[in-house]
Enzyme design. Structure first.
Site, PDB file in Angstrom:
ATOM      1  N   SER A  44       0.789  -1.212   0.092  1.00 23.21           N
ATOM      2  CA  SER A  44      -0.020  -0.016   0.052  1.00 23.21           C
ATOM      3  C   SER A  44       0.836   1.332   0.062  1.00 23.21           C
ATOM      4  O   SER A  44       0.535   2.319  -0.651  1.00 23.21           O
ATOM      5  CB  SER A  44      -1.023  -0.004   1.203  1.00 23.21           C
ATOM      6  OG  SER A  44      -0.096  -0.064   2.319  1.00 23.21           O
ATOM      7  N   CYS A  74      -6.559  -6.601   0.009  1.00 26.02           N
ATOM      8  CA  CYS A  74      -5.396  -6.456   0.675  1.00 26.02           C
ATOM      9  C   CYS A  74      -4.795  -5.135   0.723  1.00 26.02           C
ATOM     10  O   CYS A  74      -5.376  -4.212   1.329  1.00 26.02           O
ATOM     11  CB  CYS A  74      -4.502  -7.489   0.053  1.00 26.02           C
ATOM     12  SG  CYS A  74      -3.185  -7.800   1.587  1.00 26.02           S
ATOM     13  N   HIS A 172      -7.073 -12.651  -0.849  1.00 24.34           N
ATOM     14  CA  HIS A 172      -6.855 -12.496  -2.218  1.00 24.34           C
ATOM     15  C   HIS A 172      -7.603 -13.601  -3.140  1.00 24.34           C
ATOM     16  O   HIS A 172      -7.077 -14.384  -3.668  1.00 24.34           O
ATOM     17  CB  HIS A 172      -5.232 -12.854  -2.763  1.00 24.34           C
ATOM     18  CG  HIS A 172      -4.311 -11.614  -2.168  1.00 24.34           C
ATOM     19  ND1 HIS A 172      -3.857 -10.597  -2.729  1.00 24.34           N
ATOM     20  CD2 HIS A 172      -3.711 -11.516  -0.904  1.00 24.34           C
ATOM     21  CE1 HIS A 172      -2.886  -9.939  -2.066  1.00 24.34           C
ATOM     22  NE2 HIS A 172      -2.877 -10.451  -0.898  1.00 24.34           N
ATOM     23  N   GLU A 174      -8.174 -13.268  -6.310  1.00 21.77           N
ATOM     24  CA  GLU A 174      -7.573 -13.089  -7.262  1.00 21.77           C
ATOM     25  C   GLU A 174      -6.516 -14.397  -7.699  1.00 21.77           C
ATOM     26  O   GLU A 174      -6.211 -14.656  -8.593  1.00 21.77           O
ATOM     27  CB  GLU A 174      -7.003 -12.087  -7.935  1.00 21.77           C
ATOM     28  CG  GLU A 174      -5.756 -11.497  -7.467  1.00 21.77           C
ATOM     29  CD  GLU A 174      -5.729 -11.171  -6.025  1.00 21.77           C
ATOM     30  OE1 GLU A 174      -6.921 -11.037  -5.275  1.00 21.77           O
ATOM     31  OE2 GLU A 174      -4.776 -10.728  -5.534  1.00 21.77           O
TER      32      GLU A 174
HETATM   33  N1  GLN Z   1       1.087  -5.434   4.033  1.00 23.26           N
HETATM   34  C1  GLN Z   1       0.904  -4.896   2.619  1.00 23.26           C
HETATM   35  C2  GLN Z   1       0.548  -3.383   2.780  1.00 23.26           C
HETATM   36  O1  GLN Z   1       0.699  -2.798   4.013  1.00 23.26           O
HETATM   37  C3  GLN Z   1      -0.408  -5.531   2.012  1.00 23.26           C
HETATM   38  C4  GLN Z   1       0.016  -6.895   1.592  1.00 23.26           C
HETATM   39  C5  GLN Z   1      -0.683  -7.447   0.315  1.00 23.26           C
HETATM   40  O2  GLN Z   1      -1.493  -6.538  -0.213  1.00 23.26           O
HETATM   41  N2  GLN Z   1      -0.609  -8.751   0.094  1.00 23.26           N
HETATM   42  O3  GLN Z   1       0.551  -2.978   1.766  1.00 23.26           O
END
Ligand code: GLN
Length: 189
Positions: A44, A74, A172, A174
Site C-alpha cells: 500500500s 489487501c 486475495h 484473485e
Molecule cells: N502488508 C501490505 C501493505 O501494507 C499488504 C499486503 C498485500 O497486499 N498482500 O500494503
C-alpha cells in the site's frame, strides 16, 4: 484496474473470465468513463507513492467521492479505508469505506496462510488466501461485515466488508480459481 504495482494481472484474468472489459489504469488519462475501479494487493505504501507521482491520486479520489464503485483487496483494502492505524506517515488513502485497518494484522512472521471463510450469501466456504494481510475494524453500522477470521485468542477481525458499492477484502480472491467474489462485485456495481 489500478495497475501501478501488485497483483493486477490476476484480477484482470478473473474479470475477463467473467466477460468484463478491463482497462489498466496507470495515469490520469486512463480514468475517464470507468464503471468501477479495482485496487489490487501489493504494497500500500508503494501504490500510494506511485498514485501521487503519476498524478493519479487526486483525480481518482474525486471519482471515488462521486460514487465510482470500488473493489480493494489487501493493499487495496488499506487504500480504500478511512483510517490506517499503523501506516507510514506519508501514506495516503481514499477514505471510501468507514473502516480502520491494521496492516499485517495477522503478524509479520506468520505472513501467509489459507483458511476457508464462511461468507454471507455464499453457500459454500471461500478459500481465503492471506498474505501479510490487513485486518479491519468497522467504524460505522453502515459497514456490512461479510466475513471474519477468528484469532487464537478468540477475538475476531473482519476480512470482507462492504459499504454500498465499495467492497474490500483482506485476502486475495484473485489468487484462487474461485470467481464468486469477482462475480459478486460485478453484480453489485
Ligand atoms: N502488508 C501490505 C501493505 O501494507 C499488504 C499486503 C498485500 O497486499 N498482500 O500494503
Amino acid at each position: 484496474m489500478l495497475a501501478l504495482q501488485g497483483a493486477s494481472r490476476e484480477h484482470t484474468t478473473a474479470f475477463e473470465k467473467l466477460g468484463a472489459n478491463v482497462r489498466q489504469v496507470r495515469q490520469p488519462q486512463d480514468l475517464p468513463d470507468l464503471d468501477a475501479i479495482v485496487i489490487p494487493g501489493g504494497e500500500s505504501t508503494t501504490i500510494s507513492m506511485l498514485l501521487e507521482s503519476s498524478n493519479t491520486f487526486d483525480p481518482l479520489a474525486e471519482l471515488l467521492a462521486n460514487g465510482l464503485p470500488a473493489l480493494g483487496t489487501c493493499a487495496g483494502m488499506i487504500l480504500l479505508a478511512k483510517e490506517v492505524l499503523d501506516g507510514r506517515p506519508d501514506q495516503r488513502c481514499f477514505g471510501q469505506i468507514d473502516i480502520a485497518v491494521r496492516r499485517n494484522a495477522f503478524g509479520r512472521q506468520v505472513a501467509s496462510f489459507e483458511t476457508d471463510l464462511d461468507i454471507e450469501n455464499l453457500d459454500d466456504p471461500f478459500p481465503g488466501v492471506f498474505i501479510r494481510a490487513p485486518g479491519a475494524l468497522a467504524l460505522e453500522p453502515s459497514v456490512e461485515v461479510l466475513a471474519s477470521v477468528k484469532f487464537d485468542s478468540g477475538e475476531e477481525t473482519p476480512v470482507f466488508c462492504r459499504q454500498e458499492n465499495v467492497l474490500v477484502t483482506s485476502f486475495h480472491p484473485e489468487l484462487t480459481d474461485d470467481l464468486r467474489l469477482h462475480q459478486f462485485f460485478l453484480e453489485h456495481l
